[in-house]
Design a protein around this motif. Structure first.
Motif, PDB file in Angstrom:
ATOM      1  N   ILE A  55       0.847  -1.197   0.000  1.00 37.05           N
ATOM      2  CA  ILE A  55       0.000   0.000   0.000  1.00 37.05           C
ATOM      3  C   ILE A  55       0.880   1.243   0.000  1.00 37.05           C
ATOM      4  O   ILE A  55       0.630   2.206  -0.730  1.00 37.05           O
ATOM      5  N   HIS A  56       1.927   1.229   0.826  1.00 41.98           N
ATOM      6  CA  HIS A  56       2.853   2.363   0.874  1.00 41.98           C
ATOM      7  C   HIS A  56       3.515   2.582  -0.482  1.00 41.98           C
ATOM      8  O   HIS A  56       3.614   3.720  -0.966  1.00 41.98           O
ATOM      9  N   ALA A  57       3.948   1.494  -1.119  1.00 41.04           N
ATOM     10  CA  ALA A  57       4.577   1.613  -2.442  1.00 41.04           C
ATOM     11  C   ALA A  57       3.588   2.145  -3.478  1.00 41.04           C
ATOM     12  O   ALA A  57       3.956   2.976  -4.317  1.00 41.04           O
ATOM     13  N   ALA A  58       2.341   1.700  -3.416  1.00 41.27           N
ATOM     14  CA  ALA A  58       1.324   2.179  -4.364  1.00 41.27           C
ATOM     15  C   ALA A  58       1.040   3.661  -4.152  1.00 41.27           C
ATOM     16  O   ALA A  58       0.850   4.412  -5.113  1.00 41.27           O
ATOM     17  N   LEU A  59       1.012   4.093  -2.907  1.00 41.87           N
ATOM     18  CA  LEU A  59       0.802   5.514  -2.623  1.00 41.87           C
ATOM     19  C   LEU A  59       1.965   6.345  -3.155  1.00 41.87           C
ATOM     20  O   LEU A  59       1.763   7.438  -3.703  1.00 41.87           O
ATOM     21  N   ARG A  60       3.189   5.845  -2.989  1.00 47.69           N
ATOM     22  CA  ARG A  60       4.358   6.576  -3.489  1.00 47.69           C
ATOM     23  C   ARG A  60       4.321   6.663  -5.015  1.00 47.69           C
ATOM     24  O   ARG A  60       4.652   7.692  -5.593  1.00 47.69           O
ATOM     25  N   ARG A  61       3.914   5.562  -5.671  1.00 46.32           N
ATOM     26  CA  ARG A  61       3.809   5.578  -7.137  1.00 46.32           C
ATOM     27  C   ARG A  61       2.746   6.566  -7.596  1.00 46.32           C
ATOM     28  O   ARG A  61       2.866   7.155  -8.663  1.00 46.32           O
ATOM     29  N   ALA A  62       1.697   6.724  -6.785  1.00 44.07           N
ATOM     30  CA  ALA A  62       0.622   7.654  -7.135  1.00 44.07           C
ATOM     31  C   ALA A  62       1.004   9.102  -6.859  1.00 44.07           C
ATOM     32  O   ALA A  62       0.230  10.011  -7.146  1.00 44.07           O
ATOM     33  N   GLY A  63       2.186   9.304  -6.261  1.00 49.40           N
ATOM     34  CA  GLY A  63       2.653  10.667  -6.031  1.00 49.40           C
ATOM     35  C   GLY A  63       2.337  11.214  -4.653  1.00 49.40           C
ATOM     36  O   GLY A  63       2.573  12.390  -4.398  1.00 49.40           O
ATOM     37  N   ARG A  64       1.831  10.389  -3.770  1.00 42.26           N
ATOM     38  CA  ARG A  64       1.532  10.848  -2.403  1.00 42.26           C
ATOM     39  C   ARG A  64       2.735  10.548  -1.523  1.00 42.26           C
ATOM     40  O   ARG A  64       3.125   9.395  -1.376  1.00 42.26           O
ATOM     41  N   VAL A  65       3.315  11.570  -0.944  1.00 39.08           N
ATOM     42  CA  VAL A  65       4.463  11.399  -0.059  1.00 39.08           C
ATOM     43  C   VAL A  65       3.923  11.161   1.342  1.00 39.08           C
ATOM     44  O   VAL A  65       3.363  12.053   1.974  1.00 39.08           O
ATOM     45  N   VAL A  66       4.064   9.928   1.805  1.00 38.34           N
ATOM     46  CA  VAL A  66       3.535   9.554   3.116  1.00 38.34           C
ATOM     47  C   VAL A  66       4.483   8.531   3.736  1.00 38.34           C
ATOM     48  O   VAL A  66       5.084   7.720   3.028  1.00 38.34           O
ATOM     49  N   ASN A  67       4.638   8.599   5.048  1.00 34.98           N
ATOM     50  CA  ASN A  67       5.525   7.697   5.764  1.00 34.98           C
ATOM     51  C   ASN A  67       4.858   6.328   5.912  1.00 34.98           C
ATOM     52  O   ASN A  67       3.646   6.237   6.113  1.00 34.98           O
ATOM     53  N   ALA A  68       5.661   5.278   5.855  1.00 38.98           N
ATOM     54  CA  ALA A  68       5.121   3.921   5.993  1.00 38.98           C
ATOM     55  C   ALA A  68       4.528   3.709   7.382  1.00 38.98           C
ATOM     56  O   ALA A  68       3.550   2.970   7.534  1.00 38.98           O
ATOM     57  N   LYS A  69       5.103   4.354   8.389  1.00 37.62           N
ATOM     58  CA  LYS A  69       4.574   4.204   9.747  1.00 37.62           C
ATOM     59  C   LYS A  69       3.188   4.824   9.870  1.00 37.62           C
ATOM     60  O   LYS A  69       2.339   4.318  10.603  1.00 37.62           O
ATOM     61  N   LYS A  70       2.943   5.897   9.133  1.00 35.66           N
ATOM     62  CA  LYS A  70       1.618   6.513   9.141  1.00 35.66           C
ATOM     63  C   LYS A  70       0.610   5.591   8.461  1.00 35.66           C
ATOM     64  O   LYS A  70      -0.515   5.422   8.944  1.00 35.66           O
ATOM     65  N   VAL A  71       1.018   4.982   7.350  1.00 39.72           N
ATOM     66  CA  VAL A  71       0.149   4.030   6.660  1.00 39.72           C
ATOM     67  C   VAL A  71      -0.166   2.863   7.590  1.00 39.72           C
ATOM     68  O   VAL A  71      -1.318   2.426   7.694  1.00 39.72           O
TER      69      VAL A  71
END
Length: 104
Positions: A55-71
Motif C-alpha cells: 500500500i505504501h509503495a502504491a501511494l508513493r507511485r501515485a505521487g503521495r508522499v507519506v511515511n510507511a509508519k503513518k500508513v
C-alpha cells in the motif's frame, strides 16, 4: 475577546495559540480521513491482499508522499489487514529406508 480572556484569566496569545492548534488538528484529521479513503480503494483493488509495504509503495507511485509508519497506523486503526500467506515448506524429505554411506 479581551474581556473573555480577562474573565477566564487567560492571556490572549494563549487563547489564539489554542485556537490555531485546534484548527491544525482538524486539518490533520481531514487529511488522514482522505488518506484512509485512498488506502481502502487500493486495498479493495488488490482484493484485500495488500498489506502496509505494498500500500505504501502504491501511494508513493501515485505521487503521495507519506511515511510507511503513518500508513501502518491508519491501517491498524481502521482494521485494514492484508492477507498473510502461509510459510512454504521444504519439499525434500528424508528417505525412511535410506542407508548411511560406508566409512572410508
Amino acid at each position: 475577546m479581551a474581556f473573555l480572556c480577562q474573565a477566564l484569566k487567560v492571556s490572549r496569545s494563549a487563547y489564539y495559540a489554542w485556537r490555531d492548534a485546534r484548527a491544525a488538528v482538524r486539518a490533520r484529521q481531514l487529511a488522514e480521513g482522505e488518506l484512509v479513503g485512498v488506502i481502502r480503494v487500493l486495498h479493495a483493488g488488490s482484493r484485500g491482499a495488500y498489506g502496509v509495504p505494498r500500500i505504501h509503495a502504491a501511494l508513493r507511485r501515485a505521487g503521495r508522499v507519506v511515511n510507511a509508519k503513518k500508513v501502518e497506523r491508519l491501517m491498524r486503526e481502521h482494521r485494514i489487514v492484508g492477507i498473510t500467506r502461509r510459510r512454504r515448506r521444504g519439499l525434500t524429505r528424508q528417505a525412511k529406508k535410506g542407508r548411511c554411506s560406508p566409512p572410508t
